[in-house]
Design a protein around this motif. Structure first.
Motif, PDB file in Angstrom:
ATOM      1  N   ALA A 143       6.296 -13.825  -6.684  1.00  0.00           N
ATOM      2  CA  ALA A 143       4.969 -14.315  -6.280  1.00  0.00           C
ATOM      3  C   ALA A 143       4.255 -13.301  -5.396  1.00  0.00           C
ATOM      4  O   ALA A 143       3.067 -13.026  -5.591  1.00  0.00           O
ATOM      5  CB  ALA A 143       5.103 -15.659  -5.561  1.00  0.00           C
ATOM      6  N   ILE A 144       4.969 -12.734  -4.443  1.00  0.00           N
ATOM      7  CA  ILE A 144       4.365 -11.740  -3.552  1.00  0.00           C
ATOM      8  C   ILE A 144       3.967 -10.506  -4.339  1.00  0.00           C
ATOM      9  O   ILE A 144       2.900  -9.925  -4.121  1.00  0.00           O
ATOM     10  CB  ILE A 144       5.345 -11.375  -2.412  1.00  0.00           C
ATOM     11  CG1 ILE A 144       5.501 -12.540  -1.451  1.00  0.00           C
ATOM     12  CG2 ILE A 144       4.895 -10.126  -1.666  1.00  0.00           C
ATOM     13  CD1 ILE A 144       4.237 -12.885  -0.684  1.00  0.00           C
ATOM     14  N   LEU A 145       4.781 -10.093  -5.293  1.00  0.00           N
ATOM     15  CA  LEU A 145       4.439  -8.914  -6.089  1.00  0.00           C
ATOM     16  C   LEU A 145       3.200  -9.176  -6.938  1.00  0.00           C
ATOM     17  O   LEU A 145       2.342  -8.313  -7.069  1.00  0.00           O
ATOM     18  CB  LEU A 145       5.608  -8.464  -6.964  1.00  0.00           C
ATOM     19  CG  LEU A 145       5.381  -7.067  -7.512  1.00  0.00           C
ATOM     20  CD1 LEU A 145       6.612  -6.207  -7.356  1.00  0.00           C
ATOM     21  CD2 LEU A 145       4.929  -7.104  -8.933  1.00  0.00           C
ATOM     22  N   GLU A 194       6.592  -2.553  -6.535  1.00  0.00           N
ATOM     23  CA  GLU A 194       7.939  -2.871  -6.047  1.00  0.00           C
ATOM     24  C   GLU A 194       8.339  -1.926  -4.915  1.00  0.00           C
ATOM     25  O   GLU A 194       8.839  -2.367  -3.875  1.00  0.00           O
ATOM     26  CB  GLU A 194       8.964  -2.748  -7.180  1.00  0.00           C
ATOM     27  CG  GLU A 194       8.916  -3.841  -8.193  1.00  0.00           C
ATOM     28  CD  GLU A 194       9.778  -3.559  -9.415  1.00  0.00           C
ATOM     29  OE1 GLU A 194      10.041  -4.515 -10.167  1.00  0.00           O
ATOM     30  OE2 GLU A 194      10.184  -2.392  -9.646  1.00  0.00           O
ATOM     31  N   GLN A 195       8.114  -0.643  -5.125  1.00  0.00           N
ATOM     32  CA  GLN A 195       8.480   0.347  -4.119  1.00  0.00           C
ATOM     33  C   GLN A 195       7.742   0.096  -2.802  1.00  0.00           C
ATOM     34  O   GLN A 195       8.344   0.074  -1.733  1.00  0.00           O
ATOM     35  CB  GLN A 195       8.188   1.753  -4.619  1.00  0.00           C
ATOM     36  CG  GLN A 195       8.529   2.832  -3.606  1.00  0.00           C
ATOM     37  CD  GLN A 195       8.095   4.212  -4.042  1.00  0.00           C
ATOM     38  OE1 GLN A 195       7.605   4.403  -5.143  1.00  0.00           O
ATOM     39  NE2 GLN A 195       8.279   5.180  -3.175  1.00  0.00           N
ATOM     40  N   LYS A 196       6.430  -0.098  -2.885  1.00  0.00           N
ATOM     41  CA  LYS A 196       5.632  -0.310  -1.674  1.00  0.00           C
ATOM     42  C   LYS A 196       6.024  -1.603  -0.961  1.00  0.00           C
ATOM     43  O   LYS A 196       6.100  -1.647   0.269  1.00  0.00           O
ATOM     44  CB  LYS A 196       4.149  -0.303  -2.007  1.00  0.00           C
ATOM     45  CG  LYS A 196       3.647   1.088  -2.375  1.00  0.00           C
ATOM     46  CD  LYS A 196       2.184   1.080  -2.765  1.00  0.00           C
ATOM     47  CE  LYS A 196       1.736   2.481  -3.151  1.00  0.00           C
ATOM     48  NZ  LYS A 196       0.360   2.501  -3.628  1.00  0.00           N
ATOM     49  N   LEU A 197       6.269  -2.667  -1.725  1.00  0.00           N
ATOM     50  CA  LEU A 197       6.676  -3.935  -1.111  1.00  0.00           C
ATOM     51  C   LEU A 197       8.022  -3.804  -0.416  1.00  0.00           C
ATOM     52  O   LEU A 197       8.211  -4.326   0.688  1.00  0.00           O
ATOM     53  CB  LEU A 197       6.755  -5.045  -2.166  1.00  0.00           C
ATOM     54  CG  LEU A 197       5.514  -5.864  -2.391  1.00  0.00           C
ATOM     55  CD1 LEU A 197       5.760  -6.927  -3.443  1.00  0.00           C
ATOM     56  CD2 LEU A 197       5.015  -6.498  -1.117  1.00  0.00           C
ATOM     57  N   ASN A 198       8.953  -3.125  -1.060  1.00  0.00           N
ATOM     58  CA  ASN A 198      10.273  -2.956  -0.457  1.00  0.00           C
ATOM     59  C   ASN A 198      10.212  -2.155   0.842  1.00  0.00           C
ATOM     60  O   ASN A 198      11.087  -2.290   1.688  1.00  0.00           O
ATOM     61  CB  ASN A 198      11.247  -2.324  -1.456  1.00  0.00           C
ATOM     62  CG  ASN A 198      11.827  -3.354  -2.390  1.00  0.00           C
ATOM     63  OD1 ASN A 198      12.630  -4.179  -1.998  1.00  0.00           O
ATOM     64  ND2 ASN A 198      11.387  -3.334  -3.639  1.00  0.00           N
ATOM     65  N   GLU A 199       9.183  -1.343   1.015  1.00  0.00           N
ATOM     66  CA  GLU A 199       9.014  -0.584   2.254  1.00  0.00           C
ATOM     67  C   GLU A 199       8.522  -1.456   3.411  1.00  0.00           C
ATOM     68  O   GLU A 199       8.803  -1.148   4.568  1.00  0.00           O
ATOM     69  CB  GLU A 199       8.031   0.570   2.041  1.00  0.00           C
ATOM     70  CG  GLU A 199       8.580   1.669   1.156  1.00  0.00           C
ATOM     71  CD  GLU A 199       7.540   2.713   0.772  1.00  0.00           C
ATOM     72  OE1 GLU A 199       6.381   2.650   1.264  1.00  0.00           O
ATOM     73  OE2 GLU A 199       7.881   3.597  -0.035  1.00  0.00           O
ATOM     74  N   LEU A 233      -1.969  -3.175  -0.598  1.00  0.00           N
ATOM     75  CA  LEU A 233      -1.408  -3.109   0.744  1.00  0.00           C
ATOM     76  C   LEU A 233      -2.453  -3.409   1.816  1.00  0.00           C
ATOM     77  O   LEU A 233      -2.156  -3.999   2.844  1.00  0.00           O
ATOM     78  CB  LEU A 233      -0.819  -1.714   0.971  1.00  0.00           C
ATOM     79  CG  LEU A 233      -0.075  -1.466   2.254  1.00  0.00           C
ATOM     80  CD1 LEU A 233       1.151  -2.369   2.349  1.00  0.00           C
ATOM     81  CD2 LEU A 233       0.362  -0.008   2.329  1.00  0.00           C
ATOM     82  N   GLY A 234      -3.691  -3.007   1.557  1.00  0.00           N
ATOM     83  CA  GLY A 234      -4.757  -3.104   2.545  1.00  0.00           C
ATOM     84  C   GLY A 234      -5.094  -1.709   3.048  1.00  0.00           C
ATOM     85  O   GLY A 234      -4.257  -0.808   3.019  1.00  0.00           O
ATOM     86  N   TYR A 260      17.080  -3.632  -2.079  1.00  0.00           N
ATOM     87  CA  TYR A 260      15.900  -3.308  -2.885  1.00  0.00           C
ATOM     88  C   TYR A 260      15.707  -4.408  -3.927  1.00  0.00           C
ATOM     89  O   TYR A 260      16.609  -4.698  -4.701  1.00  0.00           O
ATOM     90  CB  TYR A 260      16.090  -1.951  -3.569  1.00  0.00           C
ATOM     91  CG  TYR A 260      14.829  -1.393  -4.167  1.00  0.00           C
ATOM     92  CD1 TYR A 260      13.971  -0.626  -3.390  1.00  0.00           C
ATOM     93  CD2 TYR A 260      14.490  -1.633  -5.493  1.00  0.00           C
ATOM     94  CE1 TYR A 260      12.794  -0.099  -3.915  1.00  0.00           C
ATOM     95  CE2 TYR A 260      13.321  -1.116  -6.037  1.00  0.00           C
ATOM     96  CZ  TYR A 260      12.484  -0.348  -5.248  1.00  0.00           C
ATOM     97  OH  TYR A 260      11.324   0.163  -5.772  1.00  0.00           O
ATOM     98  N   GLN A 261      14.532  -5.010  -3.943  1.00  0.00           N
ATOM     99  CA  GLN A 261      14.254  -6.094  -4.881  1.00  0.00           C
ATOM    100  C   GLN A 261      13.322  -5.611  -5.984  1.00  0.00           C
ATOM    101  O   GLN A 261      12.469  -4.743  -5.756  1.00  0.00           O
ATOM    102  CB  GLN A 261      13.642  -7.284  -4.145  1.00  0.00           C
ATOM    103  CG  GLN A 261      14.631  -7.941  -3.204  1.00  0.00           C
ATOM    104  CD  GLN A 261      14.099  -9.237  -2.626  1.00  0.00           C
ATOM    105  OE1 GLN A 261      13.557  -9.237  -1.530  1.00  0.00           O
ATOM    106  NE2 GLN A 261      14.276 -10.333  -3.347  1.00  0.00           N
TER     107      GLN A 261
END
Length: 157
Positions: free
Chosen positions: A82-84, A64-69, A92-93, A2-3
């Motif tokens: 950078a992505i966050l 963070e939570q959504k990206l880690n998924e 997300l789209g 988890y980042q």
């Protein structure tokens, strides 16, 4: 693994966006406040700078939570930051409505996400400008800064 966003990443997001302590209409016509918080905001609302920072932190934790998924490949801290930052702006789209980091308007997985998950980082970095090219100069500069952070780990001063 988890980042989470680094302090440098948080400061980049905070310093690269305007903070408005009174509610305003954002670029897509929604009411927002602070650094872009848009949940249960209406006209005539005011907040303190401390509240704006708290709302920004809450939004970041959700991102963070959504990206880690959706991220299947561990990223360097600067890449995640950078992505966050990009995700914070574009999301997300939504199939049939708008493209984002996770999915395209068409419903397919975004090319950027596919490239990241295949660890093709240089090619993925080229997609930052996709979300800045048809926008005002400041948005393009933000995308260029995110790309530089993603590819080189270089944060603006």
């Amino acid at each position: 693994m988890y980042q989470v966003l680094s302090e440098k990443g948080f400061n980049f997001i905070k310093n690269s966006r305007r903070c408005c302590l009174s509610s305003y209409k954002n670029e897509i016509g929604e009411w927002a406040i602070g650094y872009g918080y848009n949940k249960s905001v209406g006209p005539g609302r005011t907040i303190s700078e401390l509240t704006a920072l708290g709302l920004l932190q809450a939004d970041i934790m959700e991102c963070e939570q959504k990206l880690n998924e959706i991220l299947m490949t561990p990223l360097a801290q600067s890449q995640f930051d950078a992505i966050l930052s990009l995700f914070y702006d574009i999301g997300l789209g939504v199939c049939g409505k708008k493209s984002g980091i996770g999915i395209c308007k068409s419903g397919s997985i975004s090319p950027m996400l596919s490239l990241i998950n295949d660890a093709k980082f240089y090619a993925a970095g080229e997609y930052f400008l996709y979300w800045g090219i048809n926008h005002e100069k400041d948005k393009l500069k933000l995308r260029e800064a995110e790309k530089k952070i993603f590819l080189h780990g270089t944060y603006p001063i």
